[in-house]
Design a protein around this motif. Structure first.
Motif, short mmCIF file in Angstrom:
data_model
loop_
_atom_site.label_atom_id
_atom_site.label_comp_id
_atom_site.label_asym_id
_atom_site.label_seq_id
_atom_site.Cartn_x
_atom_site.Cartn_y
_atom_site.Cartn_z
N ALA A 244 12.06 6.22 13.84
CA ALA A 244 12.71 4.94 13.85
C ALA A 244 14.27 5.04 13.93
O ALA A 244 15.32 4.50 13.58
N CYS A 245 14.89 6.33 14.07
CA CYS A 245 16.18 6.68 14.24
C CYS A 245 16.36 7.09 15.87
O CYS A 245 17.63 7.17 16.13
N GLY A 246 15.49 7.27 16.71
CA GLY A 246 15.67 7.58 17.91
C GLY A 246 15.81 9.18 18.16
O GLY A 246 16.16 9.45 19.69
N HIS A 247 15.46 9.85 17.53
CA HIS A 247 15.34 11.41 17.63
C HIS A 247 14.33 11.84 18.73
O HIS A 247 14.51 12.83 19.23
N ASP A 248 13.28 10.98 18.84
CA ASP A 248 12.49 11.20 20.06
C ASP A 248 13.31 11.07 21.34
O ASP A 248 12.90 12.07 22.33
N ALA B 112 14.73 18.47 11.14
CA ALA B 112 15.14 17.89 9.77
C ALA B 112 16.57 17.38 9.71
O ALA B 112 17.34 17.77 8.75
N GLU B 113 16.98 16.41 10.38
CA GLU B 113 18.13 15.90 10.31
C GLU B 113 18.18 14.63 9.16
O GLU B 113 19.14 14.68 8.62
N GLU B 114 16.86 14.05 9.09
CA GLU B 114 17.18 12.87 8.34
C GLU B 114 17.30 13.17 6.89
O GLU B 114 17.74 12.53 6.08
N THR B 115 16.35 14.34 6.58
CA THR B 115 16.51 14.59 5.06
C THR B 115 17.73 15.66 5.06
O THR B 115 18.27 16.16 3.68
N HIS C 45 18.64 0.90 13.30
CA HIS C 45 17.85 2.25 13.01
C HIS C 45 17.17 2.43 11.68
O HIS C 45 17.86 1.61 10.56
N GLN C 46 16.21 3.12 11.26
CA GLN C 46 15.56 3.10 9.88
C GLN C 46 14.73 2.04 9.59
O GLN C 46 14.32 1.84 8.43
N GLN C 47 14.56 1.25 10.66
CA GLN C 47 13.90 -0.02 10.29
C GLN C 47 12.53 -0.15 11.22
O GLN C 47 12.49 0.39 12.06
ZN LIG Z 1 18.73 8.39 10.98
#
Ligand SMILES: [Zn+2]
Ligand SMILES: [Zn+2]
Length: 389
Positions: A99-103, A134-137, A360-362
């Protein structure tokens, strides 16, 4: 737009992104994702180290000519969110979603890897390809740095991209200086003295104290720090009590503070503690504070931003490159920028006419996939420009 990717390469880029999107993995669990990255890099004959910072990969493409070293970074992790999109490539994992586009970032860096493998002979210097967990955490960038991603050889600069839902497809943001905020987290427990709700004078009410603290904290932004320096303090969780007629012993809250300016950032924990303790004490309570730093501010180096901007202008044209994109959101790419000059670039991914407008994050976040080629082309050209400069 100007691109060096063939239609087949773009199609491949989209297919990898869809495959990663359908199989999201959370922070430090990117086993399948990094397996695909390793397999692709191996097929290209690119040298790599796997298991760097648990699930990270760092690959090295040595150019045919000597020169500087540049690090290009993509993050790989997804979020604990249930996807609500109906696209054929939607998440197949319950409760997990890209949900942030890291793919997008991972598939873009793979497409760049392929190009660099083809261009190696003419490349002056070395490109380090950093696939980060692990960017999100938070913690992924630091874990890779602790395991030597910035050594042998030490990069001279670092660049990264993020797909950006606040920018329309075809627009690119390259900001010189502060770009994303520092991320702090605070937890406060206010201790009072319980009593019957009808006889508050027999106790010390921590709920009233907490309410005053929440309000008073806003004066850090509005009264204590210069109005020309951005500060956001958001209390996001509050807990207290167990019944309508009992004043509880304790009240608890948690939240985040965001700031760009390093000086303001340095002073923030002190200001925070003074307000919280002072208000609590004035109302007869005691406050316990746990204040943590998650991310440094993401500050783009002006010279590196100029290189990225020149590359972006080549790809989407000067009219489509903005220099005023900033957000109080945070990024652990800041850990690289703390040690190296570099630039983090925003790639517009929103398309209102296709309903791709979710943040993002939705749970309904999705990008216009045409941003993939744009992102790949810009990051590739930025890296090459840095080495050739
Ligand atoms: Zn994010
Ligand atoms: Zn992100």
């Amino acid at each position: 737009m100007s691109s060096t990717f063939t239609p087949a390469e773009v199609e491949d880029l989209i297919q990898i992104r869809r495959d990663l999107h359908a199989h999201p993995e959370l922070a430090f669990e990117e086993v399948r994702t990094s397996g695909i990255v390793a397999e692709r890099l191996r097929a290209l004959g690119i040298e790599m180290r796997t298991g760097v910072g648990k699930t990270g990969i760092v690959a090295t493409v040595k150019g045919g000519r000597p020169g500087k070293t540049v690090l290009l970074r993509a993050d790989m992790d997804a979020l604990p969110i249930q996807e609500e999109n109906q696209a054929p490539y939607r998440s197949q994992v319950q409760g997990k979603m890209h949900a942030c586009g890291h793919d997008c970032h991972t598939s873009i860096l793979l497409a760049i890897s392929q190009k660099l493998a083809q261009q190696a002979a003419s490349l002056p210097g070395t490109v380090k390809l950093c696939f980060q967990p692990a960017e999100e955490t938070g913690g992924g960038a630091v874990a890779m740095i602790e395991e030597g991603v910035l050594e042998n050889p030490k990069p001279d600069a670092a660049f990264g991209i993020h797909v950006w839902q606040n920018l329309d497809l075809g627009k690119v943001g390259v900001t010189s200086g502060p770009f994303m905020a520092a991320v702090d987290e605070f937890t406060v427990t206010v201790a009072g003295k319980g009593s019957h709700a009808a006889m508050p004078h027999y106790g010390v009410d921590p709920v009233v104290a907490l309410a005053h603290i929440v309000t008073a904290l806003q004066t850090i932004a509005s009264r204590q720090v210069s109005p020309l320096k951005e500060v956001v303090i958001s209390v996001t969780q509050i807990r207290a009590g167990s019944a309508f007629n009992i004043i509880p012993e304790n009240a608890w809250m948690n939240g985040t503070a965001r700031v760009f300016d390093p000086e303001v950032w340095k002073e923030l924990p002190g200001r925070f503690a003074r307000v919280v303790r002072g208000v609590a004490e004035s109302l007869g309570c005691r406050a316990e504070i746990d204040y943590r730093r998650h991310n440094h501010p993401t500050i783009n180096d002006p010279r590196m931003a100029a290189i990225a901007r020149a590359a972006a202008i080549e790809v989407v044209g000067a009219d489509n490159v903005r220099d005023d994109v900033r957000t109080m959101g945070g990024e652990d790419f800041s850990a690289f920028l703390k040690q190296l000059p570099g630039c983090f670039i925003a790639i517009g991914s929103r398309n209102e006419s296709r309903g791709l407008i979710h943040e993002h994050q939705q749970p309904r976040f999705d990008v216009d996939e045409r941003c993939l080629e744009i992102g790949a082309e810009i990051l590739l050209r930025t890296g090459r420009r840095f080495l050739e400069a």
